[in-house]
Design an enzyme around this catalytic site. Structure first.
Site, PDB file in Angstrom:
ATOM      1  N   ARG A 132       0.970  -1.296  -0.074  1.00 53.35           N
ATOM      2  CA  ARG A 132       0.072  -0.120   0.151  1.00 53.35           C
ATOM      3  C   ARG A 132       0.824   1.254  -0.189  1.00 53.35           C
ATOM      4  NH1 ARG A 132      -3.051  -3.084   4.279  1.00 53.35           N
ATOM      5  NH2 ARG A 132      -4.798  -4.052   2.918  1.00 53.35           N
ATOM      6  N   LYS A 154       2.466  11.178 -11.613  1.00 52.10           N
ATOM      7  CA  LYS A 154       1.716  10.372 -12.363  1.00 52.10           C
ATOM      8  C   LYS A 154       2.454   9.048 -12.782  1.00 52.10           C
ATOM      9  CE  LYS A 154      -1.372  13.569 -15.103  1.00 52.10           C
ATOM     10  NZ  LYS A 154      -1.647  13.859 -16.258  1.00 52.10           N
ATOM     11  N   GLU A 196       8.606  17.494 -25.182  1.00 48.82           N
ATOM     12  CA  GLU A 196       7.860  17.794 -24.009  1.00 48.82           C
ATOM     13  C   GLU A 196       8.532  19.207 -23.366  1.00 48.82           C
ATOM     14  OE1 GLU A 196       5.415  16.279 -22.991  1.00 48.82           O
ATOM     15  OE2 GLU A 196       5.470  13.957 -23.127  1.00 48.82           O
ATOM     16  N   LYS A 238       6.509  22.822 -14.653  1.00 48.41           N
ATOM     17  CA  LYS A 238       5.691  21.860 -14.179  1.00 48.41           C
ATOM     18  C   LYS A 238       5.383  21.888 -12.754  1.00 48.41           C
ATOM     19  CE  LYS A 238       4.717  17.071 -14.627  1.00 48.41           C
ATOM     20  NZ  LYS A 238       4.656  15.717 -15.291  1.00 48.41           N
ATOM     21  N   GLU A 248      -4.891  16.700 -11.260  1.00 53.31           N
ATOM     22  CA  GLU A 248      -5.588  17.108 -12.408  1.00 53.31           C
ATOM     23  C   GLU A 248      -7.167  17.152 -12.492  1.00 53.31           C
ATOM     24  OE1 GLU A 248      -3.664  15.538 -16.083  1.00 53.31           O
ATOM     25  OE2 GLU A 248      -5.612  15.533 -17.104  1.00 53.31           O
ATOM     26  N   ARG A 252      -3.813  21.131 -14.364  1.00 54.68           N
ATOM     27  CA  ARG A 252      -2.978  20.343 -14.861  1.00 54.68           C
ATOM     28  C   ARG A 252      -3.023  19.734 -16.274  1.00 54.68           C
ATOM     29  NH1 ARG A 252       0.422  15.730 -11.166  1.00 54.68           N
ATOM     30  NH2 ARG A 252       1.586  14.880 -13.257  1.00 54.68           N
ATOM     31  N   ASN A 256      -1.174  18.223 -21.032  1.00 53.64           N
ATOM     32  CA  ASN A 256      -1.539  17.301 -22.117  1.00 53.64           C
ATOM     33  C   ASN A 256      -1.474  17.928 -23.406  1.00 53.64           C
ATOM     34  OD1 ASN A 256      -1.420  14.843 -20.684  1.00 53.64           O
ATOM     35  ND2 ASN A 256      -3.058  15.169 -19.582  1.00 53.64           N
ATOM     36  N   HIS A 259      -1.239  15.613 -26.339  1.00 52.96           N
ATOM     37  CA  HIS A 259      -1.434  14.285 -26.072  1.00 52.96           C
ATOM     38  C   HIS A 259      -2.540  13.673 -26.668  1.00 52.96           C
ATOM     39  CE1 HIS A 259       1.880  15.727 -23.826  1.00 52.96           C
ATOM     40  NE2 HIS A 259       2.069  14.560 -23.020  1.00 52.96           N
ATOM     41  N   HIS A 263      -1.735  10.111 -28.141  1.00 56.88           N
ATOM     42  CA  HIS A 263      -1.969   8.949 -27.594  1.00 56.88           C
ATOM     43  C   HIS A 263      -2.713   8.166 -28.642  1.00 56.88           C
ATOM     44  CE1 HIS A 263      -1.535  10.100 -22.939  1.00 56.88           C
ATOM     45  NE2 HIS A 263      -0.391   9.890 -23.646  1.00 56.88           N
ATOM     46  N   HIS A 276       6.840   7.942 -27.664  1.00 51.31           N
ATOM     47  CA  HIS A 276       5.878   8.774 -26.975  1.00 51.31           C
ATOM     48  C   HIS A 276       6.108  10.407 -27.425  1.00 51.31           C
ATOM     49  CE1 HIS A 276       3.133  10.417 -23.989  1.00 51.31           C
ATOM     50  NE2 HIS A 276       3.979  11.134 -23.579  1.00 51.31           N
TER      51      HIS A 276
HETATM   52  P1  NAD Z   1      11.614   5.130 -22.427  1.00 59.02           P
HETATM   53  O1  NAD Z   1      11.609   4.996 -20.913  1.00 59.02           O
HETATM   54  O2  NAD Z   1      11.454   4.128 -23.257  1.00 59.02           O
HETATM   55  O3  NAD Z   1      13.326   5.651 -22.656  1.00 59.02           O
HETATM   56  C1  NAD Z   1      13.596   5.680 -24.019  1.00 59.02           C
HETATM   57  C2  NAD Z   1      14.648   5.087 -24.491  1.00 59.02           C
HETATM   58  O4  NAD Z   1      16.191   5.517 -24.165  1.00 59.02           O
HETATM   59  C3  NAD Z   1      14.615   3.305 -23.791  1.00 59.02           C
HETATM   60  O5  NAD Z   1      15.307   2.609 -25.128  1.00 59.02           O
HETATM   61  C4  NAD Z   1      15.767   3.513 -22.846  1.00 59.02           C
HETATM   62  O6  NAD Z   1      16.201   2.105 -22.533  1.00 59.02           O
HETATM   63  C5  NAD Z   1      16.818   4.440 -23.279  1.00 59.02           C
HETATM   64  N1  NAD Z   1      17.586   5.094 -22.299  1.00 59.02           N
HETATM   65  C6  NAD Z   1      17.059   5.819 -21.384  1.00 59.02           C
HETATM   66  N2  NAD Z   1      18.008   6.345 -20.589  1.00 59.02           N
HETATM   67  C7  NAD Z   1      19.265   6.256 -21.621  1.00 59.02           C
HETATM   68  C8  NAD Z   1      20.346   6.884 -21.293  1.00 59.02           C
HETATM   69  N3  NAD Z   1      20.741   7.805 -20.619  1.00 59.02           N
HETATM   70  N4  NAD Z   1      21.441   6.453 -22.576  1.00 59.02           N
HETATM   71  C9  NAD Z   1      20.855   5.576 -23.413  1.00 59.02           C
HETATM   72  N5  NAD Z   1      19.810   5.116 -23.447  1.00 59.02           N
HETATM   73  C10 NAD Z   1      19.068   5.565 -22.560  1.00 59.02           C
HETATM   74  O7  NAD Z   1      11.119   6.759 -22.975  1.00 59.02           O
HETATM   75  P2  NAD Z   1      10.787   8.139 -22.304  1.00 59.02           P
HETATM   76  O8  NAD Z   1      10.780   9.080 -23.410  1.00 59.02           O
HETATM   77  O9  NAD Z   1      11.818   8.292 -21.433  1.00 59.02           O
HETATM   78  O10 NAD Z   1       9.424   7.803 -21.554  1.00 59.02           O
HETATM   79  C11 NAD Z   1       8.276   7.685 -22.376  1.00 59.02           C
HETATM   80  C12 NAD Z   1       7.257   7.175 -21.356  1.00 59.02           C
HETATM   81  O11 NAD Z   1       7.086   8.300 -20.180  1.00 59.02           O
HETATM   82  C13 NAD Z   1       6.037   6.820 -22.031  1.00 59.02           C
HETATM   83  O12 NAD Z   1       5.368   5.680 -21.375  1.00 59.02           O
HETATM   84  C14 NAD Z   1       4.862   8.002 -21.521  1.00 59.02           C
HETATM   85  O13 NAD Z   1       3.649   7.504 -21.564  1.00 59.02           O
HETATM   86  C15 NAD Z   1       5.569   8.284 -20.007  1.00 59.02           C
HETATM   87  N6  NAD Z   1       5.476   9.665 -19.888  1.00 59.02           N
HETATM   88  C16 NAD Z   1       4.807   9.798 -18.486  1.00 59.02           C
HETATM   89  C17 NAD Z   1       4.451  10.953 -17.918  1.00 59.02           C
HETATM   90  C18 NAD Z   1       4.323  11.360 -16.554  1.00 59.02           C
HETATM   91  O14 NAD Z   1       3.695  12.416 -16.104  1.00 59.02           O
HETATM   92  N7  NAD Z   1       4.375  10.293 -15.626  1.00 59.02           N
HETATM   93  C19 NAD Z   1       4.667  12.219 -18.811  1.00 59.02           C
HETATM   94  C20 NAD Z   1       5.328  12.125 -19.910  1.00 59.02           C
HETATM   95  C21 NAD Z   1       5.428  10.734 -20.467  1.00 59.02           C
HETATM   96  N1  GLY Z   2       2.782  14.752 -18.460  1.00 58.79           N
HETATM   97  C1  GLY Z   2       1.458  15.461 -17.866  1.00 58.79           C
HETATM   98  C2  GLY Z   2       1.373  15.428 -16.366  1.00 58.79           C
HETATM   99  O1  GLY Z   2       2.073  15.127 -15.609  1.00 58.79           O
HETATM  100  O2  GLY Z   2       0.509  15.765 -16.083  1.00 58.79           O
END
Ligand code: NAD
Ligand code: GLY
Length: 372
Positions: A132, A154, A196, A238, A248, A252, A256, A259, A263, A276
């Site tokens: 939890r 998130k 972003e 942010k 949100e 917030r 997006n 997005h 998405h 993404h």
């Molecule tokens: P990712 O986590 O897939 O990383 C991208 C690639 O880079 C992967 O292959 C990873 O292994 C590699 N990598 C990471 N760091 C590295 C480094 N320093 N050197 C070499 N390779 C490296 O993708 P991302 O773009 O970081 O994240 C996308 C995800 O984030 C999506 O799932 C999206 O939905 C999510 N997201 C979440 C929020 C939130 O608020 N929680 C906001 C935006 C996006």
């Molecule tokens: N990436 C959108 C949020 O964090 O609300």
């Protein structure tokens, strides 16, 4: 503002605070933070820690993080998840629970998310639900994760029927952005992160958009000072938004921008086909066109944003999913209400709002922005 006008980061790291009462935490931004034990001084005391990473990032950075944590925890375990958006699912999430239970982790065990947004979102969700809720720390290693996903709490996994559909709001205790890790990112991933970064301009800060335009080549070339400023300013914006609307209920949603279309591209093509950030970049072009049709911005604004997204190395033309399929996918978006799609649109440059739009208008935008 020209790049030379920005301060170059030096030790101690820059700090941006997320102000959420008892859930407040700092974001540390700087070079060389990952292997410095001082970066983790605010980490809660516990006997054990679990670093969750993936098969790409762990070989690069897990040893350094482990060494930095060695004097704070009796045991530091490492879990390497498979790499990719396609693995951001229940099955992979379960590997984290398997590891936690297998190591006899207790309620104080601290999870460290070492990687991009995929690792961060899944580790955060595991932290939210294991016993939890256990503490967790974000150590983002992609530009996208440093400017967005590691901040704000998130957490989620994907479902075959919709992106990030299962998750929780759960804040980390600390975010450590080591800018040095960005030097090993593949170019396509760096561009995805820039989507972003660009987002923050049209929704909140036109001066930042001017700065990004002036420095986009430096950002693509990974100039350390340019990256440092982009990460810091993005985190400041942010923090401002999340500090006012953690869950949100209103404001917030502006984070997006792009997005809803994005998405749909990601899930329509199959997770992982477009990154993404690529989907968000193209989605912002579509959302800008929609904003123009709704009267918030003019054609020059749309053109300006489109050119910037293109210069950042991102796609500006959407895949041919067909308007019916786009609309079907967008109705699954978390902002939808009673089956009505709600878009983030620019209501004037530097300001965003959530709006519905007639399907006919959306079809026009898709016809203009997608390959035949
Ligand atoms: P990712 O986590 O897939 O990383 C991208 C690639 O880079 C992967 O292959 C990873 O292994 C590699 N990598 C990471 N760091 C590295 C480094 N320093 N050197 C070499 N390779 C490296 O993708 P991302 O773009 O970081 O994240 C996308 C995800 O984030 C999506 O799932 C999206 O939905 C999510 N997201 C979440 C929020 C939130 O608020 N929680 C906001 C935006 C996006
Ligand atoms: N990436 C959108 C949020 O964090 O609300």
């Amino acid at each position: 503002m020209p790049l030379s006008a920005q301060p170059v980061l030096s030790a101690p790291p820059e700090r941006v605070d997320i102000q959420l009462g008892e859930r407040s935490y700092p974001i540390l931004i700087g070079a060389g933070l990952l292997d410095d034990p001082a970066s983790f001084a605010a980490t809660p005391a516990a006997a054990s820690a679990l670093i969750v990473s993936n098969t790409t990032v762990a070989p690069l950075y897990a040893q350094a993080l482990r060494a930095a944590l060695a004097n704070r925890f009796r045991t530091v375990h490492l879990l390497e998840l498979p790499d990719g958006e396609v693995y951001k699912n229940l099955e992979t999430l379960n590997l984290i629970f398997d590891a936690l239970l297998g190591h006899g982790s207790d309620r104080k065990t601290v999870l460290f998310a070492l990687g991009g947004g995929v690792v961060g979102d899944m580790t955060g969700f595991a932290a939210a639900s294991y016993m939890r809720g256990v503490p967790f720390v974000q150590v983002p290693t992609t530009l996208l994760a440093q400017v967005d996903s590691s901040v704000g709490g998130k957490t989620a996994i994907n479902h075959p029927l919709g992106k990030n559909m299962i998750g929780a709001f759960y804040q980390p205790q600390l975010v450590v952005c080591d800018l040095g890790t960005l030097q090993t990112l593949p170019p396509r991933e760096l561009s995805a992160g820039l989507a972003e970064v660009i987002k923050y301009g049209p929704i909140h800060d036109m001066a930042f958009l001017d700065w990004i335009e002036a420095n986009v080549d430096a950002l693509v070339a990974r100039d350390p000072a340019a990256l440092a400023y982009a990460v810091k300013r993005s985190c400041e914006i942010k923090a401002l938004v999340v500090g006012q609307d953690e869950r949100e209920t209103g404001l917030r949603a502006i984070l997006n921008f792009g997005h809803t279309f994005g998405h749909a591209i990601e899930s329509g093509l199959g997770y992982g086909e477009w990154l993404h950030g690529e989907a968000v970049g193209c989605g912002m072009v579509m959302a800008a066109h929609l904003s123009q049709r709704l009267g918030g911005v003019d054609a020059a604004f749309v053109e300006r944003l489109t050119r910037l997204i293109e210069r950042a190395g991102l796609p500006i033309v959407g895949p041919a999913l067909g308007a019916d399929r786009y609309l079907e996918l967008m109705r699954v978006d978390k902002k939808s209400e009673a089956g009505e799609i709600r878009f983030v649109v620019i209501d004037k440059p530097g300001s965003a709002a959530v709006s519905s739009a007639p399907d006919a208008l959306v079809r026009d935008v898709l016809a203009q922005c997608c390959v035949e």
